[in-house]
Enzyme design. Structure first.
Site, PDB file in Angstrom:
ATOM      1  N   GLY A 179       0.813  -1.216   0.000  1.00 60.31           N
ATOM      2  CA  GLY A 179       0.000   0.000   0.000  1.00 60.31           C
ATOM      3  C   GLY A 179       0.843   1.262   0.000  1.00 60.31           C
ATOM      4  O   GLY A 179       1.991   1.265  -0.457  1.00 60.31           O
ATOM      5  N   THR A 213      -9.857   1.529  11.853  1.00 64.40           N
ATOM      6  CA  THR A 213     -10.606   1.557  13.110  1.00 64.40           C
ATOM      7  C   THR A 213     -11.697   0.482  13.054  1.00 64.40           C
ATOM      8  O   THR A 213     -12.346   0.296  12.023  1.00 64.40           O
ATOM      9  CB  THR A 213     -11.242   2.960  13.296  1.00 64.40           C
ATOM     10  OG1 THR A 213     -10.183   3.916  13.232  1.00 64.40           O
ATOM     11  CG2 THR A 213     -11.954   3.080  14.627  1.00 64.40           C
ATOM     12  N   GLU A 265       6.662   3.780  10.516  1.00 61.69           N
ATOM     13  CA  GLU A 265       7.037   4.645   9.395  1.00 61.69           C
ATOM     14  C   GLU A 265       6.444   6.036   9.602  1.00 61.69           C
ATOM     15  O   GLU A 265       5.281   6.170   9.916  1.00 61.69           O
ATOM     16  CB  GLU A 265       6.515   4.018   8.093  1.00 61.69           C
ATOM     17  CG  GLU A 265       6.943   4.736   6.865  1.00 61.69           C
ATOM     18  CD  GLU A 265       8.424   5.094   6.920  1.00 61.69           C
ATOM     19  OE1 GLU A 265       9.251   4.180   6.927  1.00 61.69           O
ATOM     20  OE2 GLU A 265       8.752   6.297   6.979  1.00 61.69           O
ATOM     21  N   LYS A 317       4.847   6.286  17.826  1.00 64.88           N
ATOM     22  CA  LYS A 317       4.206   6.542  16.530  1.00 64.88           C
ATOM     23  C   LYS A 317       2.807   7.143  16.730  1.00 64.88           C
ATOM     24  O   LYS A 317       2.423   8.121  16.076  1.00 64.88           O
ATOM     25  CB  LYS A 317       4.136   5.232  15.738  1.00 64.88           C
ATOM     26  CG  LYS A 317       3.307   5.279  14.490  1.00 64.88           C
ATOM     27  CD  LYS A 317       3.895   6.160  13.418  1.00 64.88           C
ATOM     28  CE  LYS A 317       2.869   6.410  12.352  1.00 64.88           C
ATOM     29  NZ  LYS A 317       3.356   7.016  11.158  1.00 64.88           N
ATOM     30  N   LYS A 368      -0.648  25.222   9.325  1.00 64.67           N
ATOM     31  CA  LYS A 368      -1.486  25.691   8.210  1.00 64.67           C
ATOM     32  C   LYS A 368      -2.943  25.405   8.529  1.00 64.67           C
ATOM     33  O   LYS A 368      -3.317  24.254   8.777  1.00 64.67           O
ATOM     34  CB  LYS A 368      -1.109  24.976   6.916  1.00 64.67           C
ATOM     35  CG  LYS A 368       0.130  25.503   6.275  1.00 64.67           C
ATOM     36  CD  LYS A 368       0.091  25.215   4.759  1.00 64.67           C
ATOM     37  CE  LYS A 368       1.461  25.313   4.173  1.00 64.67           C
ATOM     38  NZ  LYS A 368       2.159  24.021   4.116  1.00 64.67           N
ATOM     39  N   GLY A 376      -9.542  20.835   8.030  1.00 63.01           N
ATOM     40  CA  GLY A 376      -9.383  19.693   8.947  1.00 63.01           C
ATOM     41  C   GLY A 376      -8.440  18.671   8.364  1.00 63.01           C
ATOM     42  O   GLY A 376      -8.286  18.578   7.150  1.00 63.01           O
ATOM     43  N   CYS A 379      -4.241   8.186   8.765  1.00 64.89           N
ATOM     44  CA  CYS A 379      -3.599   7.968  10.065  1.00 64.89           C
ATOM     45  C   CYS A 379      -4.135   8.787  11.222  1.00 64.89           C
ATOM     46  O   CYS A 379      -4.414   8.240  12.280  1.00 64.89           O
ATOM     47  CB  CYS A 379      -2.105   8.251   9.933  1.00 64.89           C
ATOM     48  SG  CYS A 379      -1.302   7.004   8.946  1.00 64.89           S
ATOM     49  N   PHE A 415      -6.862  14.066   0.167  1.00 60.30           N
ATOM     50  CA  PHE A 415      -6.888  14.657   1.522  1.00 60.30           C
ATOM     51  C   PHE A 415      -5.844  15.749   1.699  1.00 60.30           C
ATOM     52  O   PHE A 415      -5.890  16.511   2.668  1.00 60.30           O
ATOM     53  CB  PHE A 415      -6.764  13.582   2.600  1.00 60.30           C
ATOM     54  CG  PHE A 415      -5.380  13.032   2.817  1.00 60.30           C
ATOM     55  CD1 PHE A 415      -4.878  12.008   2.039  1.00 60.30           C
ATOM     56  CD2 PHE A 415      -4.575  13.547   3.823  1.00 60.30           C
ATOM     57  CE1 PHE A 415      -3.601  11.510   2.242  1.00 60.30           C
ATOM     58  CE2 PHE A 415      -3.294  13.047   4.047  1.00 60.30           C
ATOM     59  CZ  PHE A 415      -2.808  12.026   3.245  1.00 60.30           C
TER      60      PHE A 415
HETATM   61  C1  UDX Z   1      -0.410   1.518   6.420  1.00 53.77           C
HETATM   62  C2  UDX Z   1      -0.655   0.753   7.688  1.00 53.77           C
HETATM   63  O1  UDX Z   1       0.592   0.413   8.058  1.00 53.77           O
HETATM   64  C3  UDX Z   1      -1.430   1.520   8.722  1.00 53.77           C
HETATM   65  O2  UDX Z   1      -1.347   0.916   9.971  1.00 53.77           O
HETATM   66  C4  UDX Z   1      -0.897   2.876   8.866  1.00 53.77           C
HETATM   67  O3  UDX Z   1      -1.631   3.584   9.831  1.00 53.77           O
HETATM   68  C5  UDX Z   1      -0.970   3.564   7.535  1.00 53.77           C
HETATM   69  O4  UDX Z   1      -0.168   2.862   6.676  1.00 53.77           O
HETATM   70  P1  UDX Z   1      -1.326   1.843   4.109  1.00 53.77           P
HETATM   71  O5  UDX Z   1      -0.063   1.369   3.484  1.00 53.77           O
HETATM   72  O6  UDX Z   1      -1.642   3.293   4.012  1.00 53.77           O
HETATM   73  O7  UDX Z   1      -1.406   1.423   5.629  1.00 53.77           O
HETATM   74  O8  UDX Z   1      -2.565   0.974   3.732  1.00 53.77           O
HETATM   75  P2  UDX Z   1      -3.014   0.456   2.323  1.00 53.77           P
HETATM   76  O9  UDX Z   1      -2.587   1.392   1.280  1.00 53.77           O
HETATM   77  O10 UDX Z   1      -4.444   0.087   2.507  1.00 53.77           O
HETATM   78  O11 UDX Z   1      -2.138  -0.868   2.151  1.00 53.77           O
HETATM   79  C6  UDX Z   1      -2.264  -2.024   2.879  1.00 53.77           C
HETATM   80  C7  UDX Z   1      -2.141  -3.189   1.905  1.00 53.77           C
HETATM   81  O12 UDX Z   1      -2.074  -4.418   2.642  1.00 53.77           O
HETATM   82  C8  UDX Z   1      -3.309  -3.335   0.936  1.00 53.77           C
HETATM   83  O13 UDX Z   1      -2.823  -3.261  -0.382  1.00 53.77           O
HETATM   84  C9  UDX Z   1      -3.901  -4.713   1.244  1.00 53.77           C
HETATM   85  O14 UDX Z   1      -4.375  -5.393   0.096  1.00 53.77           O
HETATM   86  C10 UDX Z   1      -2.708  -5.421   1.859  1.00 53.77           C
HETATM   87  N1  UDX Z   1      -3.049  -6.574   2.693  1.00 53.77           N
HETATM   88  C11 UDX Z   1      -3.960  -6.458   3.684  1.00 53.77           C
HETATM   89  C12 UDX Z   1      -2.415  -7.786   2.454  1.00 53.77           C
HETATM   90  O15 UDX Z   1      -1.607  -7.904   1.535  1.00 53.77           O
HETATM   91  N2  UDX Z   1      -2.692  -8.839   3.263  1.00 53.77           N
HETATM   92  C13 UDX Z   1      -3.600  -8.766   4.258  1.00 53.77           C
HETATM   93  O16 UDX Z   1      -3.830  -9.755   4.942  1.00 53.77           O
HETATM   94  C14 UDX Z   1      -4.259  -7.531   4.475  1.00 53.77           C
HETATM   95  C1  UDX Z   2       0.850  11.870   8.608  1.00 52.00           C
HETATM   96  C2  UDX Z   2       2.152  12.189   9.352  1.00 52.00           C
HETATM   97  O1  UDX Z   2       2.628  13.472   8.962  1.00 52.00           O
HETATM   98  C3  UDX Z   2       3.195  11.126   9.071  1.00 52.00           C
HETATM   99  O2  UDX Z   2       4.366  11.375   9.841  1.00 52.00           O
HETATM  100  C4  UDX Z   2       2.626   9.771   9.416  1.00 52.00           C
HETATM  101  O3  UDX Z   2       3.550   8.762   9.092  1.00 52.00           O
HETATM  102  C5  UDX Z   2       1.330   9.533   8.675  1.00 52.00           C
HETATM  103  O4  UDX Z   2       0.403  10.581   8.945  1.00 52.00           O
HETATM  104  P1  UDX Z   2      -0.003  12.159   6.125  1.00 52.00           P
HETATM  105  O5  UDX Z   2      -1.350  11.868   6.700  1.00 52.00           O
HETATM  106  O6  UDX Z   2       0.438  11.406   4.925  1.00 52.00           O
HETATM  107  O7  UDX Z   2       1.119  11.964   7.230  1.00 52.00           O
HETATM  108  O8  UDX Z   2       0.076  13.719   5.735  1.00 52.00           O
HETATM  109  P2  UDX Z   2       0.279  15.077   6.539  1.00 52.00           P
HETATM  110  O9  UDX Z   2       1.143  15.938   5.742  1.00 52.00           O
HETATM  111  O10 UDX Z   2       0.656  14.850   7.932  1.00 52.00           O
HETATM  112  O11 UDX Z   2      -1.185  15.712   6.482  1.00 52.00           O
HETATM  113  C6  UDX Z   2      -2.275  15.155   7.192  1.00 52.00           C
HETATM  114  C7  UDX Z   2      -3.475  16.078   7.073  1.00 52.00           C
HETATM  115  O12 UDX Z   2      -3.248  17.266   7.813  1.00 52.00           O
HETATM  116  C8  UDX Z   2      -3.782  16.527   5.651  1.00 52.00           C
HETATM  117  O13 UDX Z   2      -5.180  16.510   5.462  1.00 52.00           O
HETATM  118  C9  UDX Z   2      -3.235  17.924   5.581  1.00 52.00           C
HETATM  119  O14 UDX Z   2      -3.901  18.735   4.632  1.00 52.00           O
HETATM  120  C10 UDX Z   2      -3.494  18.394   7.001  1.00 52.00           C
HETATM  121  N1  UDX Z   2      -2.582  19.486   7.418  1.00 52.00           N
HETATM  122  C11 UDX Z   2      -1.241  19.268   7.522  1.00 52.00           C
HETATM  123  C12 UDX Z   2      -3.110  20.739   7.740  1.00 52.00           C
HETATM  124  O15 UDX Z   2      -4.338  20.949   7.659  1.00 52.00           O
HETATM  125  N2  UDX Z   2      -2.256  21.715   8.145  1.00 52.00           N
HETATM  126  C13 UDX Z   2      -0.917  21.526   8.259  1.00 52.00           C
HETATM  127  O16 UDX Z   2      -0.207  22.476   8.644  1.00 52.00           O
HETATM  128  C14 UDX Z   2      -0.392  20.256   7.934  1.00 52.00           C
END
Ligand code: UDX
Ligand code: UDX
Length: 467
Positions: free
Chosen positions: A15, A98, A174, A229, A276, A280, A285, A347
């Site tokens: 993913g 969740t 990560e 994390k 910024k 929302g 995550c 997002f």
């Molecule tokens: C990850 C997760 O590590 C999550 O806990 C974290 O908060 C955000 O990042 P992400 O990589 O964003 O999630 O999720 P997603 O893009 O949905 O990828 C997960 C992948 O795992 C999917 O492609 C799904 O098909 C795969 N999967 C799921 C498997 O290969 N085997 C399984 O049993 C379940």
């Molecule tokens: C977040 C964490 O930054 C990263 O460290 C973790 O591993 C995964 O979750 P991500 O969700 O990919 O990363 O993006 P991020 O840049 O953090 O933005 C999250 C959300 O907050 C977005 O919707 C973004 O638009 C919003 N955001 C971010 C704001 O509204 N204001 C800001 O100043 C920063």
């Protein structure tokens, strides 16, 4: 043991986290074979596509890394069993949404995919395997993984061979942010490695030492790593809810949120990042991890602490409701028979990920008020947008356009919900001409050129500024 003894890595889950993070390991460790496996064949086919614009994850620079490593030391496949068997180290990078039902519903993380991954590892691995939690997990998940793995730490039959299996568990969360994943992975602020056995920790460190300075590699116990994390995400989200809460106050007092965030961010103790204002936080995550933290606090009887953190999520929803109401109020209190253009569905900018996107919640609020919506996003495809509204009563009121201009045609308002740079460079004069008057622009990210838009003739609402 040193890096040379690591020959083969398997990552379960291709993913947004698994794909890019393994691609960067492959890039920096040409002597290690990295196999990324996933149960989703369509996703694996996309990772293997000759057309690099079809990779399932859009991340600036990812295509170049995949082009360089794929087929050499980076492989994507659905062959879970075979690749687990060959691996010295297995990263688990499956999703942990969740829980929607049962105990902890709405708060706790659903660990069903973690459990099934651990069971697969228990079944197919050989000899000694290091299992690395990459997914974000509740504290003490490693215990669950260990229980499952240890129940198979016995002599297993592989054909005529009999062998002893053993495992050690490492937490290596990560921290990459989508949209800047490759840069974050190449130049991380820190790499966090939590574990109980020095030798396994050292082996994981040795992978990262190929490109990360040693002083950026932090080692801790397992539970500190898992908790850090969740806490990092909660702190980041807290800043966003804080600045968003003040955006409302600015609109009422004549202060400007951009000036306030600049002024407070200059204080080194506060810092200028994550200040910024916007519609929302979204993404897979923040909400999930805070709710998970809330659940943990409740579980351990820390109810006041749980309430404190839950408020961050409540302010986030409040901001989205607030923006929706502002649109409705300015359009004479009703959206019946009105068409609105929604610019941006991801997002945040520079990603095609729409999970928990503020656009979804705000669009649904506007649809409830009777409007029709025309969407445009530079990277989110039509099906992805339509899927969000499938099966509900609003399905027929949705259109997805190929350009921002088409989306705006015949509408009363353009609502900018994702801060794509291209929205700043649109031909707003032309857009104004094809809209119904009075024509509105609602800038929920406070980044468009308000003066220019006003000069063109638009009525403009900007988040965090009094009009
Ligand atoms: C990850 C997760 O590590 C999550 O806990 C974290 O908060 C955000 O990042 P992400 O990589 O964003 O999630 O999720 P997603 O893009 O949905 O990828 C997960 C992948 O795992 C999917 O492609 C799904 O098909 C795969 N999967 C799921 C498997 O290969 N085997 C399984 O049993 C379940
Ligand atoms: C977040 C964490 O930054 C990263 O460290 C973790 O591993 C995964 O979750 P991500 O969700 O990919 O990363 O993006 P991020 O840049 O953090 O933005 C999250 C959300 O907050 C977005 O919707 C973004 O638009 C919003 N955001 C971010 C704001 O509204 N204001 C800001 O100043 C920063």
């Amino acid at each position: 043991m040193n890096n040379k003894s690591i020959k083969n890595i398997c990552c379960i889950g291709a993913g947004y986290v698994g794909g890019p993070s393994m691609a960067v390991i492959a890039l920096n460790c040409p002597d290690i074979i990295v196999n990324v496996v996933d149960i989703n064949l369509q996703k694996i086919d996309a990772w293997n596509s000759d057309d690099l614009s079809r990779l399932p994850v859009f991340e600036p620079g990812l295509d170049k890394v995949v082009e360089k490593c794929r087929g050499k030391n980076l492989f994507f496949s659905t062959e879970v069993e075979r690749n687990i068997r060959k691996a010295d180290i297995i990263f688990i990078s499956v999703n942990t949404p969740t829980k929607e039902i049962g105990l902890g519903k709405g708060y706790a993380s659903d660990l069903k995919w973690i459990e099934s991954s651990a069971r697969q590892i228990a079944k197919f691995s050989r000899n000694h395997t290091i299992v690395v939690e990459k997914s974000t997990l509740p504290v003490r998940t490693a215990e669950t993984i260990r229980d499952i793995l240890e129940s198979s730490e016995e002599i297993s039959d592989f054909g005529t061979e009999r062998e002893q299996k053993s495992f050690s568990i490492i937490s290596n969360p990560e921290f990459l942010a989508e949209g800047s994943a490759i840069n974050d992975l190449q130049n991380p602020d820190r790499v966090l490695i939590g574990g109980e056995e020095e030798e396994s920790i050292d082996r994981i460190c040795s992978i990262y030492k190929n490109w990360v300075d040693s002083d950026k590699i932090i080692t801790t116990n397992l539970w500190s790593s898992e908790l850090s994390k969740l806490v990092a995400n909660a702190f980041l989200a807290q800043r966003i809810s804080s600045i968003n809460s003040i955006s409302a106050l600015c609109e009422l007092t004549g202060a400007n949120i951009k000036e306030v965030s600049l002024a407070i961010g200059k204080d080194k103790r506060i810092g200028d990042q994550f200040l910024k204002p916007g519609p929302g936080f979204g993404g897979s995550c923040f909400k999930k991890d805070i709710l998970n933290l809330v659940y943990l606090c409740q579980y351990y009887g820390l109810h006041d602490v749980a309430d404190y953190w839950e408020q961050i999520v409540k302010i986030n929803s409040w901001q989205q409701e607030r923006i929706s109401s502002i649109v409705i109020k300015n359009l004479f209190g009703t959206l019946s028979n009105k068409k609105l253009a929604i610019l941006g569905f991801s997002f945040k900018a520079n990603t095609n990920d729409t999970r928990e996107s503020p656009s979804i919640a705000i669009s649904k609020n506007l649809l409830k008020e009777g409007s029709e919506l025309n969407f445009y996003d530079p990277k989110v495809n039509k099906n992805q947008i339509l899927k969000e509204f499938q099966g509900n009563e609003y399905e027929k009121k949705i259109k997805v356009s190929e350009t921002a201009f088409d989306a705006a045609k015949g509408t009363d308002a353009v609502i900018v919900l994702t801060e794509w740079e291209q929205f700043n460079n649109l031909d707003w004069e032309l857009i104004f001409q094809v809209m119904r008057k009075p024509a509105w622009v609602f800038d929920s990210r406070n980044y468009l050129d308000k003066n220019h838009l006003s000069k063109v003739g638009f009525k403009v609402w900007t988040l965090g500024q009094s009009s």
